[in-house]
Design an enzyme around this catalytic site. Sequence first.
Site, PDB file in Angstrom:
ATOM      1  N   VAL A 359       0.816  -1.231   0.000  1.00 34.99           N
ATOM      2  CA  VAL A 359       0.000   0.000   0.000  1.00 34.99           C
ATOM      3  C   VAL A 359       0.841   1.269   0.000  1.00 34.99           C
ATOM      4  CG1 VAL A 359      -2.084  -0.921   1.103  1.00 34.99           C
ATOM      5  CG2 VAL A 359      -0.238  -0.012   2.531  1.00 34.99           C
ATOM      6  N   GLU A 360       0.208   2.345  -0.413  1.00 29.80           N
ATOM      7  CA  GLU A 360       0.820   3.683  -0.495  1.00 29.80           C
ATOM      8  C   GLU A 360       2.102   3.650  -1.337  1.00 29.80           C
ATOM      9  OE1 GLU A 360      -0.042   6.597   1.881  1.00 29.80           O
ATOM     10  OE2 GLU A 360      -1.854   5.620   2.595  1.00 29.80           O
ATOM     11  N   GLY A 361       2.080   2.800  -2.351  1.00 31.01           N
ATOM     12  CA  GLY A 361       3.234   2.628  -3.216  1.00 31.01           C
ATOM     13  C   GLY A 361       4.000   1.394  -2.793  1.00 31.01           C
TER      14      GLY A 361
END
Length: 380
Positions: A359-361
């Site tokens: 998540v979040e990259g």
Amino acid sequence: MFQLTEDQVDLAEAVAGFCRETLAPTVEADDEHQVFRPELFRAMGEQGFLGVPTPEEHGGLGLGYFEYCVVLEEIAKVSASYAVTVAVNGLPQVILGQFGTEEQKAEWLPKLAAGEALGAFALSEPESGSDAGAMKTTAERRGDTYVLNGTKFWITHGGVADIYICMARTGGPGPKGVSAFILPGDATGLSFGKKENKMGLRASPTVELVLDDVVIPAANRIGEEGFGFNVAMAALDSGRITIAASGVGLSQAALDYAGVYATERKQFKKPIIDFQGVSFMLADMACKIESSRLLVHKAAWLRDQGLPYANIAAMAKCVATDTAMSVTTDAVQVLGGYGYTKEHPVERYMRDAKVMQIVEGTNQIQRLVIGRHLKRGWMR
Ligand code: CAA
């Protein structure tokens, strides 16, 4: 930075106490059945945990990202799902605080900080995850409105959020054609597709958004047309620190559980912690966690000082969540066969850790961001 202040210790203890009493009782059952409890979200809002760095004038605690990380670490020790809920609910606050108009801030920040509204962030699509700038969702200007069409994927709080910060294409291809919008959860034409049946973070809903001629006021645009990708990236720079802090909490919980177990579990007539094979493993876990925490604190401190932090935030996310994966895997190993069962929480920690590398990259994207920063510094 190396030592928490008395106030920060008090804050950590208050959060830990709340989490033990309020989040812990249902954590296993909610993981099993994929249940998200809005009442727990609201309870965290009443405590002030949802708006830690949001200015007091907008209903937050007005503290720094450093304190925010302290709070997230404690929540993640008990429930990684609710740590991610706090982190994701924080993204709209960061975005509106940084780029919103006074009206947008006044309408949404107090509600998001108090837990009266649940926030979400809609960037990813079925065919554009890491390459976020290739999104296909469109926002067509019609008079004083925009009409949104497309599909957003992997949306945390999909279906239960009151507000999504939604990125959509208003211009040509690539990042420069993207704009950011406030999309209310009850907008006509917004519907919800598949709810993912996930390996981990199972108390945090992840749902597809389907936008079919969703009409929103033009006043819901955040910043100028074509500035939406920058808005999303800036938010992710901050969000990556919060996921990193959650990774530290998860790792610490796994180490503490494995450590206590190792002092109690006896084999060959002595506690297994007295075998070097086990104690060295625990020592390595502790070293990795401490290094991750320092990096997270540095990223938060830089942000609080108003200094550039995107590069260190990417490093913190990468190191802290790779650590969470490795430490939780080792915690399962320390418990042996018991660790592989649902009798102990370490298997949940391990499942929850995996998605933090995504998540979040993804952590590959974090390395790309770090690599680009390095290259810029070395270019003559
Ligand atoms: N802050 C502000 N602006 C930024 C920025 C940043 N950190 N990074 C890039 N930009 C700007 C650039 O300056 C550029 O604008 P200008 O041309 O005006 O200078 C524009 O954005 C395009 O930048 P790039 O050329 O670097 O864009 P790119 O296409 O090469 O992509 C990327 C860069 C880093 C790979 C980016 O696509 C990325 O981060 N991808 C991963 C996406 C991601 O993290 N998704 C997570 C989903 S959200 C989530 O998981 C939350 C959840 O629900 C749990």
